[in-house]
Scaffold this active site. Structure first.
Site, PDB file in Angstrom:
ATOM      1  N   THR A   1      -5.126   8.324   0.693  1.00  0.00           N
ATOM      2  CA  THR A   1      -4.349   7.690  -0.533  1.00  0.00           C
ATOM      3  C   THR A   1      -3.850   8.937  -1.287  1.00  0.00           C
ATOM      4  OG1 THR A   1      -6.428   8.101  -1.657  1.00  0.00           O
ATOM      5  CG2 THR A   1      -6.194   5.837  -0.648  1.00  0.00           C
TER       6      THR A   1
ATOM      7  N   LEU B   1      -2.177   6.495  -5.198  1.00  0.00           N
ATOM      8  CA  LEU B   1      -2.232   5.251  -5.589  1.00  0.00           C
ATOM      9  C   LEU B   1      -3.052   4.638  -4.625  1.00  0.00           C
ATOM     10  CD1 LEU B   1      -0.825   3.196  -7.631  1.00  0.00           C
ATOM     11  CD2 LEU B   1       0.754   2.572  -5.796  1.00  0.00           C
ATOM     12  N   HIS B   2      -4.432   4.816  -4.902  1.00  0.00           N
ATOM     13  CA  HIS B   2      -5.264   4.333  -3.881  1.00  0.00           C
ATOM     14  C   HIS B   2      -5.370   2.966  -3.202  1.00  0.00           C
ATOM     15  CE1 HIS B   2      -7.220   7.987  -5.290  1.00  0.00           C
ATOM     16  NE2 HIS B   2      -7.134   7.909  -6.416  1.00  0.00           N
ATOM     17  N   ASP B   3      -5.584   1.921  -3.986  1.00  0.00           N
ATOM     18  CA  ASP B   3      -6.164   0.693  -3.719  1.00  0.00           C
ATOM     19  C   ASP B   3      -4.873  -0.039  -2.941  1.00  0.00           C
ATOM     20  OD1 ASP B   3      -8.561   1.164  -4.382  1.00  0.00           O
ATOM     21  OD2 ASP B   3      -8.361   0.115  -6.316  1.00  0.00           O
TER      22      ASP B   3
ATOM     23  N   CYS C   1      -2.940   0.914  -0.655  1.00  0.00           N
ATOM     24  CA  CYS C   1      -2.993   1.212   0.850  1.00  0.00           C
ATOM     25  C   CYS C   1      -3.638   0.147   1.287  1.00  0.00           C
ATOM     26  CB  CYS C   1      -3.781   2.653   0.846  1.00  0.00           C
ATOM     27  SG  CYS C   1      -2.689   4.047   0.044  1.00  0.00           S
TER      28      CYS C   1
END
Ligand code: BDR
Ligand code: CA
Length: 313
Positions: free
Chosen positions: A195, A241-243, A245
Protein backbone atom coordinates in the site's frame (compact mmCIF):
# COMPACT_ATOMS: atom_id res chain seq x y z
CA UNK A 1 -21.56 -11.09 -16.51
CA UNK A 2 -20.59 -13.48 -13.70
CA UNK A 3 -20.21 -11.12 -10.77
CA UNK A 4 -18.00 -11.90 -7.77
CA UNK A 5 -20.09 -11.71 -4.57
CA UNK A 6 -18.32 -9.83 -1.77
CA UNK A 7 -18.95 -8.52 1.73
CA UNK A 8 -16.85 -5.51 2.78
CA UNK A 9 -16.08 -5.32 6.51
CA UNK A 10 -14.85 -1.83 7.24
CA UNK A 11 -14.10 1.06 9.63
CA UNK A 12 -14.38 4.18 7.41
CA UNK A 13 -11.87 6.04 7.32
CA UNK A 14 -11.17 7.97 4.11
CA UNK A 15 -9.28 5.11 2.46
CA UNK A 16 -12.05 2.67 3.42
CA UNK A 17 -14.50 5.13 1.87
CA UNK A 18 -12.60 5.18 -1.42
CA UNK A 19 -12.52 1.37 -1.36
CA UNK A 20 -16.31 1.35 -0.90
CA UNK A 21 -16.72 3.73 -3.85
CA UNK A 22 -14.49 1.59 -6.06
CA UNK A 23 -16.49 -1.54 -5.20
CA UNK A 24 -19.82 0.26 -5.60
CA UNK A 25 -18.76 1.41 -9.07
CA UNK A 26 -17.49 -1.95 -10.35
CA UNK A 27 -19.92 -4.15 -12.28
CA UNK A 28 -17.68 -7.23 -11.83
CA UNK A 29 -18.52 -7.19 -8.10
CA UNK A 30 -21.80 -8.03 -6.38
CA UNK A 31 -21.68 -6.01 -3.16
CA UNK A 32 -23.85 -8.15 -0.88
CA UNK A 33 -23.41 -5.98 2.18
CA UNK A 34 -21.18 -3.68 4.17
CA UNK A 35 -20.44 -4.62 7.76
CA UNK A 36 -18.88 -2.14 10.14
CA UNK A 37 -16.41 -2.51 12.97
CA UNK A 38 -14.77 -0.21 15.52
CA UNK A 39 -11.32 0.85 14.37
CA UNK A 40 -10.30 4.20 12.95
CA UNK A 41 -13.14 5.72 15.00
CA UNK A 42 -15.79 4.16 17.29
CA UNK A 43 -18.48 1.93 15.81
CA UNK A 44 -21.25 4.55 15.81
CA UNK A 45 -19.11 6.71 13.49
CA UNK A 46 -17.85 3.92 11.21
CA UNK A 47 -21.47 2.83 10.71
CA UNK A 48 -22.64 6.39 10.02
CA UNK A 49 -19.75 6.89 7.59
CA UNK A 50 -20.45 3.66 5.69
CA UNK A 51 -24.07 4.79 5.21
CA UNK A 52 -22.94 8.22 4.00
CA UNK A 53 -20.55 6.70 1.48
CA UNK A 54 -23.09 4.25 0.05
CA UNK A 55 -25.63 7.01 -0.26
CA UNK A 56 -23.06 9.20 -2.04
CA UNK A 57 -22.41 6.30 -4.42
CA UNK A 58 -26.14 5.94 -5.12
CA UNK A 59 -26.08 2.42 -3.65
CA UNK A 60 -29.00 2.44 -1.21
CA UNK A 61 -29.60 -1.18 -2.22
CA UNK A 62 -26.61 -2.37 -0.16
CA UNK A 63 -27.37 -3.28 3.50
CA UNK A 64 -25.14 -1.78 6.20
CA UNK A 65 -24.87 -3.94 9.32
CA UNK A 66 -23.14 -2.73 12.48
CA UNK A 67 -20.79 -5.16 14.20
CA UNK A 68 -18.30 -5.29 17.04
CA UNK A 69 -17.77 -2.11 19.04
CA UNK A 70 -14.49 -3.30 20.54
CA UNK A 71 -11.69 -5.81 19.94
CA UNK A 72 -11.93 -9.35 21.35
CA UNK A 73 -9.75 -8.95 24.41
CA UNK A 74 -7.99 -5.58 24.44
CA UNK A 75 -9.33 -2.02 24.75
CA UNK A 76 -10.16 -0.20 21.52
CA UNK A 77 -7.43 2.01 20.02
CA UNK A 78 -8.64 4.56 17.44
CA UNK A 79 -6.88 6.82 14.90
CA UNK A 80 -8.54 10.24 14.94
CA UNK A 81 -5.06 11.77 14.60
CA UNK A 82 -4.98 10.30 11.08
CA UNK A 83 -8.61 10.37 9.95
CA UNK A 84 -10.01 13.33 11.92
CA UNK A 85 -12.65 13.32 14.67
CA UNK A 86 -15.43 12.01 12.41
CA UNK A 87 -13.20 9.46 10.65
CA UNK A 88 -14.15 11.06 7.36
CA UNK A 89 -12.83 14.61 7.73
CA UNK A 90 -12.12 16.50 4.52
CA UNK A 91 -15.65 17.09 3.30
CA UNK A 92 -19.05 17.30 4.99
CA UNK A 93 -21.59 14.85 3.62
CA UNK A 94 -25.31 15.10 4.37
CA UNK A 95 -26.89 12.96 7.09
CA UNK A 96 -27.79 9.67 5.38
CA UNK A 97 -31.35 8.43 5.18
CA UNK A 98 -30.23 4.89 4.40
CA UNK A 99 -31.12 2.99 7.60
CA UNK A 100 -28.83 0.67 9.54
CA UNK A 101 -29.84 -2.93 8.80
CA UNK A 102 -31.42 -4.68 11.82
CA UNK A 103 -29.01 -7.62 11.60
CA UNK A 104 -25.74 -7.65 13.55
CA UNK A 105 -22.73 -7.77 11.24
CA UNK A 106 -21.66 -11.17 12.55
CA UNK A 107 -25.13 -12.63 11.96
CA UNK A 108 -25.23 -11.10 8.48
CA UNK A 109 -21.86 -12.62 7.56
CA UNK A 110 -22.87 -16.08 8.83
CA UNK A 111 -26.33 -15.96 7.26
CA UNK A 112 -25.02 -14.82 3.89
CA UNK A 113 -22.28 -17.46 3.77
CA UNK A 114 -24.81 -20.20 4.63
CA UNK A 115 -27.36 -19.00 2.09
CA UNK A 116 -24.97 -18.58 -0.82
CA UNK A 117 -23.37 -21.59 -2.56
CA UNK A 118 -20.22 -22.73 -0.72
CA UNK A 119 -16.99 -21.26 -2.03
CA UNK A 120 -18.53 -18.26 -3.75
CA UNK A 121 -18.45 -15.33 -1.30
CA UNK A 122 -15.24 -13.31 -0.78
CA UNK A 123 -14.81 -11.37 2.48
CA UNK A 124 -12.96 -8.05 2.24
CA UNK A 125 -11.89 -6.81 5.68
CA UNK A 126 -10.53 -3.26 5.65
CA UNK A 127 -10.28 -2.76 9.41
CA UNK A 128 -9.59 -4.79 12.56
CA UNK A 129 -10.61 -8.44 12.07
CA UNK A 130 -13.00 -8.61 15.06
CA UNK A 131 -16.22 -9.34 13.12
CA UNK A 132 -14.58 -12.02 10.98
CA UNK A 133 -13.08 -13.79 14.01
CA UNK A 134 -16.42 -13.64 15.87
CA UNK A 135 -18.23 -15.12 12.86
CA UNK A 136 -15.68 -17.96 12.64
CA UNK A 137 -15.99 -18.59 16.40
CA UNK A 138 -19.77 -18.67 16.35
CA UNK A 139 -20.15 -20.66 13.13
CA UNK A 140 -17.03 -22.73 12.38
CA UNK A 141 -18.88 -24.28 9.42
CA UNK A 142 -18.52 -21.04 7.46
CA UNK A 143 -14.73 -21.48 7.18
CA UNK A 144 -15.11 -23.90 4.28
CA UNK A 145 -17.84 -21.77 2.68
CA UNK A 146 -15.71 -18.61 2.31
CA UNK A 147 -14.13 -18.38 -1.13
CA UNK A 148 -11.26 -16.20 0.11
CA UNK A 149 -10.50 -13.42 2.59
CA UNK A 150 -8.78 -10.49 0.87
CA UNK A 151 -7.72 -8.06 3.59
CA UNK A 152 -5.67 -4.93 4.20
CA UNK A 153 -3.31 -5.42 7.10
CA UNK A 154 0.18 -6.11 8.32
CA UNK A 155 3.62 -5.26 7.05
CA UNK A 156 7.02 -6.85 6.68
CA UNK A 157 9.81 -4.93 4.95
CA UNK A 158 7.90 -1.73 5.70
CA UNK A 159 7.51 -2.59 9.41
CA UNK A 160 4.56 -1.00 11.19
CA UNK A 161 2.70 2.30 11.12
CA UNK A 162 1.14 2.43 14.59
CA UNK A 163 4.19 0.95 16.35
CA UNK A 164 7.59 0.12 14.83
CA UNK A 165 6.40 -3.49 14.53
CA UNK A 166 2.67 -3.36 13.85
CA UNK A 167 0.21 -2.10 11.28
CA UNK A 168 -2.97 -0.49 12.67
CA UNK A 169 -5.64 -3.05 11.67
CA UNK A 170 -3.72 -6.00 13.10
CA UNK A 171 -2.50 -4.04 16.14
CA UNK A 172 -6.03 -3.08 17.18
CA UNK A 173 -7.20 -6.71 17.43
CA UNK A 174 -4.25 -9.12 17.31
CA UNK A 175 -6.22 -12.04 18.72
CA UNK A 176 -8.84 -11.72 15.99
CA UNK A 177 -6.09 -11.60 13.38
CA UNK A 178 -4.47 -14.70 14.89
CA UNK A 179 -7.78 -16.58 14.69
CA UNK A 180 -8.36 -15.54 11.09
CA UNK A 181 -4.83 -16.44 9.96
CA UNK A 182 -5.11 -19.90 11.60
CA UNK A 183 -8.63 -20.58 10.30
CA UNK A 184 -7.58 -22.43 7.17
CA UNK A 185 -9.52 -19.98 4.98
CA UNK A 186 -7.52 -18.90 1.89
CA UNK A 187 -6.17 -15.40 2.58
CA UNK A 188 -4.73 -12.65 0.43
CA UNK A 189 -3.20 -9.79 2.41
CA UNK A 190 -2.33 -6.30 1.24
CA UNK A 191 0.29 -5.18 3.78
CA UNK A 192 1.93 -1.78 4.12
CA UNK A 193 4.68 -3.04 1.80
CA UNK A 194 2.30 -2.82 -1.14
CA UNK A 195 0.00 0.00 0.00
CA UNK A 196 2.99 2.32 0.49
CA UNK A 197 3.58 2.10 -3.25
CA UNK A 198 0.10 3.42 -4.01
CA UNK A 199 0.55 7.11 -3.22
CA UNK A 200 -2.02 9.90 -3.53
CA UNK A 201 0.28 12.31 -5.41
CA UNK A 202 -1.01 15.77 -6.31
CA UNK A 203 -1.38 14.79 -9.98
CA UNK A 204 -3.50 11.76 -9.13
CA UNK A 205 -5.72 13.73 -6.75
CA UNK A 206 -6.14 16.49 -9.34
CA UNK A 207 -7.36 13.92 -11.89
CA UNK A 208 -10.05 12.77 -9.45
CA UNK A 209 -11.07 16.33 -8.58
CA UNK A 210 -11.51 17.09 -12.28
CA UNK A 211 -14.16 14.37 -12.74
CA UNK A 212 -17.47 15.92 -13.81
CA UNK A 213 -19.45 14.35 -10.95
CA UNK A 214 -19.91 14.74 -7.20
CA UNK A 215 -17.85 11.69 -6.18
CA UNK A 216 -14.57 12.79 -7.83
CA UNK A 217 -14.14 16.05 -5.86
CA UNK A 218 -15.29 14.33 -2.64
CA UNK A 219 -12.71 11.54 -3.04
CA UNK A 220 -10.05 14.20 -3.77
CA UNK A 221 -10.96 16.13 -0.60
CA UNK A 222 -10.81 12.97 1.51
CA UNK A 223 -7.40 12.07 0.11
CA UNK A 224 -6.07 15.56 0.74
CA UNK A 225 -7.10 15.37 4.38
CA UNK A 226 -5.90 11.77 4.84
CA UNK A 227 -2.50 12.19 3.21
CA UNK A 228 -1.35 15.15 5.32
CA UNK A 229 -0.42 12.91 8.26
CA UNK A 230 1.70 10.51 6.20
CA UNK A 231 3.19 13.25 4.01
CA UNK A 232 4.57 14.89 7.10
CA UNK A 233 5.64 11.59 8.66
CA UNK A 234 7.40 10.17 5.60
CA UNK A 235 8.35 13.45 3.85
CA UNK A 236 6.90 12.59 0.45
CA UNK A 237 4.26 13.73 -2.07
CA UNK A 238 1.16 11.71 -1.25
CA UNK A 239 0.06 9.20 1.37
CA UNK A 240 -0.56 5.47 0.94
CA UNK A 241 -4.10 4.66 -0.20
CA UNK A 242 -4.29 1.39 1.75
CA UNK A 243 -7.76 -0.13 1.63
CA UNK A 244 -8.66 0.34 -2.06
CA UNK A 245 -5.79 -2.07 -2.85
CA UNK A 246 -8.08 -4.89 -1.69
CA UNK A 247 -10.78 -4.01 -4.21
CA UNK A 248 -8.26 -3.28 -6.99
CA UNK A 249 -6.76 -6.74 -6.43
CA UNK A 250 -10.20 -8.33 -6.96
CA UNK A 251 -10.70 -6.32 -10.15
CA UNK A 252 -7.21 -6.52 -11.64
CA UNK A 253 -4.92 -8.96 -9.79
CA UNK A 254 -2.29 -8.35 -12.48
CA UNK A 255 -1.66 -4.91 -10.94
CA UNK A 256 0.09 -6.67 -8.05
CA UNK A 257 2.97 -9.08 -7.47
CA UNK A 258 2.78 -11.54 -4.59
CA UNK A 259 4.25 -14.56 -2.86
CA UNK A 260 2.59 -17.34 -0.85
CA UNK A 261 4.00 -17.27 2.68
CA UNK A 262 3.45 -18.48 6.19
CA UNK A 263 2.13 -15.59 8.29
CA UNK A 264 1.81 -15.61 12.08
CA UNK A 265 0.53 -12.89 14.38
CA UNK A 266 2.21 -11.76 17.60
CA UNK A 267 -0.45 -11.61 20.32
CA UNK A 268 1.64 -11.74 23.52
CA UNK A 269 4.62 -9.38 23.43
CA UNK A 270 3.91 -5.84 24.51
CA UNK A 271 6.78 -4.60 22.33
CA UNK A 272 5.70 -6.28 19.10
CA UNK A 273 1.95 -6.76 19.65
CA UNK A 274 0.14 -7.17 16.33
CA UNK A 275 3.27 -7.81 14.30
CA UNK A 276 2.68 -9.92 11.21
CA UNK A 277 5.58 -12.36 11.13
CA UNK A 278 5.76 -13.05 7.41
CA UNK A 279 8.10 -15.87 6.42
CA UNK A 280 8.96 -14.24 3.09
CA UNK A 281 12.16 -16.24 2.67
CA UNK A 282 10.55 -19.57 3.70
CA UNK A 283 13.01 -20.16 6.52
CA UNK A 284 10.56 -21.82 8.92
CA UNK A 285 9.40 -24.65 6.69
CA UNK A 286 5.85 -23.88 7.85
CA UNK A 287 3.10 -24.16 5.21
CA UNK A 288 1.94 -21.00 3.44
CA UNK A 289 -1.36 -19.68 4.80
CA UNK A 290 -1.53 -16.40 2.88
CA UNK A 291 -0.84 -14.81 -0.45
CA UNK A 292 1.15 -11.68 0.46
CA UNK A 293 1.01 -8.78 -1.99
CA UNK A 294 4.39 -7.10 -2.44
CA UNK A 295 4.45 -4.57 -5.32
CA UNK A 296 1.78 -2.58 -7.15
CA UNK A 297 1.51 -0.86 -10.51
CA UNK A 298 0.48 2.46 -8.94
CA UNK A 299 -0.25 4.23 -12.25
CA UNK A 300 -2.42 1.30 -13.35
CA UNK A 301 -4.17 1.37 -9.97
CA UNK A 302 -5.03 5.09 -10.19
CA UNK A 303 -6.12 4.75 -13.82
CA UNK A 304 -8.56 2.04 -12.73
CA UNK A 305 -9.77 4.04 -9.72
CA UNK A 306 -10.31 7.22 -11.72
CA UNK A 307 -12.09 5.42 -14.56
CA UNK A 308 -14.43 3.64 -12.12
CA UNK A 309 -15.22 6.62 -9.94
CA UNK A 310 -16.13 8.54 -13.11
CA UNK A 311 -19.14 6.21 -13.48
CA UNK A 312 -20.63 7.21 -10.10
CA UNK A 313 -23.03 10.14 -9.51
C1 BDR B 1 -5.15 0.80 7.87
O1 BDR B 1 -5.47 1.47 9.07
C2 BDR B 1 -6.45 2.45 8.85
O2 BDR B 1 -6.04 3.67 9.35
C3 BDR B 1 -6.70 2.50 7.36
O3 BDR B 1 -8.07 2.68 7.09
C4 BDR B 1 -6.20 1.16 6.86
O4 BDR B 1 -7.22 0.19 6.88
C5 BDR B 1 -3.73 1.16 7.46
O5 BDR B 1 -2.84 0.79 8.46
CA1 CA C 1 -9.55 0.75 7.25
Amino acid sequence: MNRLPIIIDTDPGQDDAVALLLAAASPELELLGVTTVAGNVPLSLTTLNARKVLELAGRRDVPVCAGADRPLDVPLVTAEHVHGDTGLNGVDLPEPTLPVDARHAVDFIIQTLRERPAGTVTLCPLGPLTNIALALRRAPDIATRIRRIVLMGGGFFEGGNVTPAAEFNIYVDPQAAHEVFTSGVPITMAPLDVTHEVLTTQKRIDALRALPNRVGPVAAAWMEFFERYDEEKYGQDGGPLHDPCVIAFLLQPGLFTSRDCNVRIETQSELTRGMTVIDWWAVTGLPANAQVLRHADADGFFALLTERLAALP
